[in-house]
Design an enzyme around this catalytic site. Structure first.
Site, PDB file in Angstrom:
ATOM      1  N   THR A 173       0.852  -1.191   0.000  1.00  0.00           N
ATOM      2  CA  THR A 173       0.000   0.000   0.000  1.00  0.00           C
ATOM      3  C   THR A 173       0.885   1.238   0.000  1.00  0.00           C
ATOM      4  O   THR A 173       1.834   1.321   0.781  1.00  0.00           O
ATOM      5  CB  THR A 173      -0.901   0.015   1.249  1.00  0.00           C
ATOM      6  OG1 THR A 173      -1.583  -1.231   1.334  1.00  0.00           O
ATOM      7  CG2 THR A 173      -1.909   1.141   1.186  1.00  0.00           C
ATOM      8  N   LYS A 175       2.224   4.714   0.896  1.00  0.00           N
ATOM      9  CA  LYS A 175       2.164   5.584   2.069  1.00  0.00           C
ATOM     10  C   LYS A 175       2.933   6.872   1.771  1.00  0.00           C
ATOM     11  O   LYS A 175       3.892   6.833   1.014  1.00  0.00           O
ATOM     12  CB  LYS A 175       2.788   4.884   3.288  1.00  0.00           C
ATOM     13  CG  LYS A 175       2.274   3.482   3.557  1.00  0.00           C
ATOM     14  CD  LYS A 175       0.907   3.503   4.185  1.00  0.00           C
ATOM     15  CE  LYS A 175       0.448   2.073   4.526  1.00  0.00           C
ATOM     16  NZ  LYS A 175      -0.933   2.033   4.991  1.00  0.00           N
ATOM     17  N   LYS A 201      -0.967  -0.584  -4.201  1.00  0.00           N
ATOM     18  CA  LYS A 201      -2.384  -0.448  -3.838  1.00  0.00           C
ATOM     19  C   LYS A 201      -2.717   0.969  -3.405  1.00  0.00           C
ATOM     20  O   LYS A 201      -1.968   1.586  -2.655  1.00  0.00           O
ATOM     21  CB  LYS A 201      -2.687  -1.427  -2.696  1.00  0.00           C
ATOM     22  CG  LYS A 201      -4.060  -1.290  -2.083  1.00  0.00           C
ATOM     23  CD  LYS A 201      -4.224  -2.277  -0.932  1.00  0.00           C
ATOM     24  CE  LYS A 201      -5.558  -2.098  -0.225  1.00  0.00           C
ATOM     25  NZ  LYS A 201      -5.676  -0.819   0.476  1.00  0.00           N
ATOM     26  N   GLU A 204      -7.670   2.406   1.143  1.00  0.00           N
ATOM     27  CA  GLU A 204      -9.132   2.349   1.002  1.00  0.00           C
ATOM     28  C   GLU A 204      -9.782   3.732   0.999  1.00  0.00           C
ATOM     29  O   GLU A 204     -10.844   3.916   0.412  1.00  0.00           O
ATOM     30  CB  GLU A 204      -9.753   1.470   2.103  1.00  0.00           C
ATOM     31  CG  GLU A 204      -9.566   1.981   3.519  1.00  0.00           C
ATOM     32  CD  GLU A 204      -8.276   1.497   4.167  1.00  0.00           C
ATOM     33  OE1 GLU A 204      -8.187   1.562   5.404  1.00  0.00           O
ATOM     34  OE2 GLU A 204      -7.359   1.060   3.438  1.00  0.00           O
ATOM     35  N   HIS A 294     -11.370  -4.354  -0.718  1.00  0.00           N
ATOM     36  CA  HIS A 294     -10.945  -3.975   0.629  1.00  0.00           C
ATOM     37  C   HIS A 294     -12.149  -4.064   1.556  1.00  0.00           C
ATOM     38  O   HIS A 294     -13.270  -3.776   1.142  1.00  0.00           O
ATOM     39  CB  HIS A 294     -10.362  -2.560   0.631  1.00  0.00           C
ATOM     40  CG  HIS A 294      -9.577  -2.280   1.877  1.00  0.00           C
ATOM     41  ND1 HIS A 294     -10.181  -1.977   3.075  1.00  0.00           N
ATOM     42  CD2 HIS A 294      -8.243  -2.280   2.131  1.00  0.00           C
ATOM     43  CE1 HIS A 294      -9.245  -1.803   4.000  1.00  0.00           C
ATOM     44  NE2 HIS A 294      -8.071  -1.988   3.459  1.00  0.00           N
ATOM     45  N   ARG A 295     -11.910  -4.454   2.817  1.00  0.00           N
ATOM     46  CA  ARG A 295     -13.030  -4.687   3.735  1.00  0.00           C
ATOM     47  C   ARG A 295     -13.189  -3.550   4.749  1.00  0.00           C
ATOM     48  O   ARG A 295     -13.581  -3.790   5.893  1.00  0.00           O
ATOM     49  CB  ARG A 295     -12.850  -6.032   4.447  1.00  0.00           C
ATOM     50  CG  ARG A 295     -11.558  -6.149   5.240  1.00  0.00           C
ATOM     51  CD  ARG A 295     -11.459  -7.487   5.962  1.00  0.00           C
ATOM     52  NE  ARG A 295     -10.255  -7.571   6.798  1.00  0.00           N
ATOM     53  CZ  ARG A 295     -10.069  -8.463   7.751  1.00  0.00           C
ATOM     54  NH1 ARG A 295     -10.999  -9.370   7.991  1.00  0.00           N
ATOM     55  NH2 ARG A 295      -8.959  -8.478   8.469  1.00  0.00           N
ATOM     56  N   HIS A 327      -9.060  -8.766   1.638  1.00  0.00           N
ATOM     57  CA  HIS A 327      -8.225  -8.736   2.838  1.00  0.00           C
ATOM     58  C   HIS A 327      -8.787  -9.714   3.865  1.00  0.00           C
ATOM     59  O   HIS A 327      -9.992  -9.770   4.078  1.00  0.00           O
ATOM     60  CB  HIS A 327      -8.190  -7.319   3.409  1.00  0.00           C
ATOM     61  CG  HIS A 327      -7.431  -6.373   2.524  1.00  0.00           C
ATOM     62  ND1 HIS A 327      -6.244  -5.797   2.902  1.00  0.00           N
ATOM     63  CD2 HIS A 327      -7.663  -5.944   1.265  1.00  0.00           C
ATOM     64  CE1 HIS A 327      -5.802  -5.037   1.912  1.00  0.00           C
ATOM     65  NE2 HIS A 327      -6.652  -5.112   0.904  1.00  0.00           N
ATOM     66  N   SER A 379      -2.410  -8.515   5.132  1.00  0.00           N
ATOM     67  CA  SER A 379      -1.792  -7.193   5.209  1.00  0.00           C
ATOM     68  C   SER A 379      -2.006  -6.612   6.594  1.00  0.00           C
ATOM     69  O   SER A 379      -2.921  -6.998   7.308  1.00  0.00           O
ATOM     70  CB  SER A 379      -2.378  -6.248   4.154  1.00  0.00           C
ATOM     71  OG  SER A 379      -3.674  -5.849   4.507  1.00  0.00           O
TER      72      SER A 379
END
Length: 459
Positions: A173, A175, A201, A204, A294-295, A327, A379
């Site tokens: 992801t 950052k 990624k 979210e 994504h959750r 995920h 993750s």
């Protein structure tokens, strides 16, 4: 009132309130292959018998209401009602029971996860007779599974598209997740992919904010992706988050991603909703896009042990609604029991037939009748020292996502990606040679770090 329109109580209708268990608790009922079965963890209010609580759940999530109504006589309740057919106490817990409820298939719209959840959990969770209620598991019958498209592509098709076999996939992801301009964001993507990752990624909550509009992000990420592909000779992907405020806007973003020629888009399926998710999954299958899920918001629903919905149910619902990745937690460093439970729903995501196994939280045997599988994504707080355990626990059909573990490398993104890829290749090779990753994991990483300065720096 004329005799023709008068409703007579003597015909058999008797107004008034009666116990749910008289109608909806049926321990003699034999479940049908076409029933949707649910396992609820029920905590009744003091003084409410468990049979009444279980029957209340069955009633309020199917045909029942708080009183007898004359229109019951216009339909066949026996055909349409939910039935609580078994209740058992939860070992080690006071006043908690597992209530098993069977629902006839006619209660549900075909191909609609939205309708399934509206029916089963839509109204019953605020019920006064219950202190708490949790949906632990669902058995989806093959007859209902077959009304869903499921994941746009599935595990095998994804491997064919990416030309990557024999190992887990690596992701990261980007950052900081908020605040970067589109060009700097694309630069971070390029560095990670060039270093050896398969995917990067969007976080979210990266949608289309003032500091980085979605179209700019899509363009710069596509440029980064194609540049990294040209340099490495490997197929690369970036999960472009298509989640938006309306379904129309979401599809517009997915269309733009397809026009750019990227392989994968992303959706936040719980905040976006199942209707939006299913629409996007259909678009992705029709247009050759993979779909990463994504959750976000899952812990609001699944974190409480006695109230809400267990994540294994949300995972099953996602497989029906459609997604190629989801995920699924990491299990590294957690309790052994949680590891078994997590691996239970990982199997429910990937496998075609899963046997009932209460030790892993699987209350029902589930047959997916060839619905494509979903890759679980590990993750959150993982780094290269976790690689042996993750490789052993999740196996090849998984995505291992190292966010801070890549971008937090002292030398930068690309060396961080190199360190992750070297660690993964070393663990896969050691496993294939028959070495014990659980026992020798640290030694395997240290051996590999001798010929990889990037991995040595990460250690």
């Amino acid at each position: 009132m004329s005799p023709q329109t008068e409703t007579k109580a003597s015909v058999g209708f008797k107004a008034g309130v009666k116990d749910y268990k008289l109608t909806y608790y049926t321990p003699e009922y034999e479940t049908k292959d076409t029933d949707i079965l649910a396992a609820f963890r029920v905590t009744p209010q003091p003084g409410v018998p468990p049979e009444e609580a279980g029957a209340a759940v069955a009633a309020e999530s199917s045909t029942g209401t708080w009183t007898t109504v004359w229109t019951d006589g216009l339909t066949s309740l026996d055909r349409y009602k939910g039935r609580c057919y078994h209740i058992e106490p939860v070992a080690g817990e006071e006043n908690q029971y597992i209530a098993y409820v069977a629902y006839p298939l006619d209660l549900f719209e075909e191909g609609s996860v939205t309708n399934m959840f509206t029916s089963i959990v839509g109204x019953v969770f605020g019920f006064k007779a219950l202190r708490a209620l949790r949906l632990e598991d669902l058995r989806i019958p093959p007859a209902y599974v077959k009304t869903f498209q499921g994941p746009p592509h599935g595990i095998q098709v994804e491997r064919d598209k990416l030309n990557k076999x024999g190992r887990p996939l690596l992701g990261c992801t980007i950052k900081p997740k908020l605040g970067l301009s589109a060009k700097n964001y694309g630069r971070a993507v390029y560095e990670c992919l060039r270093g050896g990752l398969d995917f990067t990624k969007d976080d979210e909550n990266v949608n289309s904010q003032p500091f980085m509009r979605w179209r700019d992000r899509f363009l710069f990420c596509a440029e980064a992706l194609f540049k990294a592909q040209a340099e490495t000779g490997e197929i690369k992907g970036h999960y472009l988050n298509a989640t938006a405020g309306t379904c129309e806007e979401m599809i517009k973003r997915a269309v733009f991603a397809r026009e750019l020629g990227v392989p994968i888009v992303m959706h936040d399926y719980l905040t976006g909703g199942f209707t939006a998710n299913t629409s996007l999954a259909h678009y992705c299958r029709d247009n050759g896009l993979l779909l990463h899920i994504h959750r976000a918001m899952h812990a609001v629903i699944d974190r409480q042990k006695n109230h809400g919905i267990h994540f294994r149910v949300l995972a099953k619902a996602l497989r029906m609604s459609g997604g190629d990745h989801i995920h699924a937690g990491t299990v590294v460093g957690k309790l052994e029991g949680e590891r078994d439970i997590t691996l239970g729903f990982v199997d429910l995501l990937r496998d075609d037939f899963i046997e009932k196994d209460r030790s892993r939280g699987i209350y029902f045997t589930q047959d997916w009748v060839s619905l494509p599988g979903v890759l679980p994504v590990a993750s959150g707080g993982i780094h290269v020292w976790h690689m042996p355990a993750l490789t052993e626990i999740f196996g090849d059909d998984s995505v291992l996502q190292f966010g801070g573990g890549t971008i937090g490398h002292p030398w930068g993104n690309a060396p961080g990606a190199v360190a992750g890829r070297v660690a993964l290749e070393a663990c896969v090779q050691a496993r294939n040679e028959g070495r014990d990753l659980a026992r020798e994991g640290n030694a395997i990483i240290l051996e590999a770090s001798k010929w990889s300065p990037e991995l040595a720096a990460a250690c």
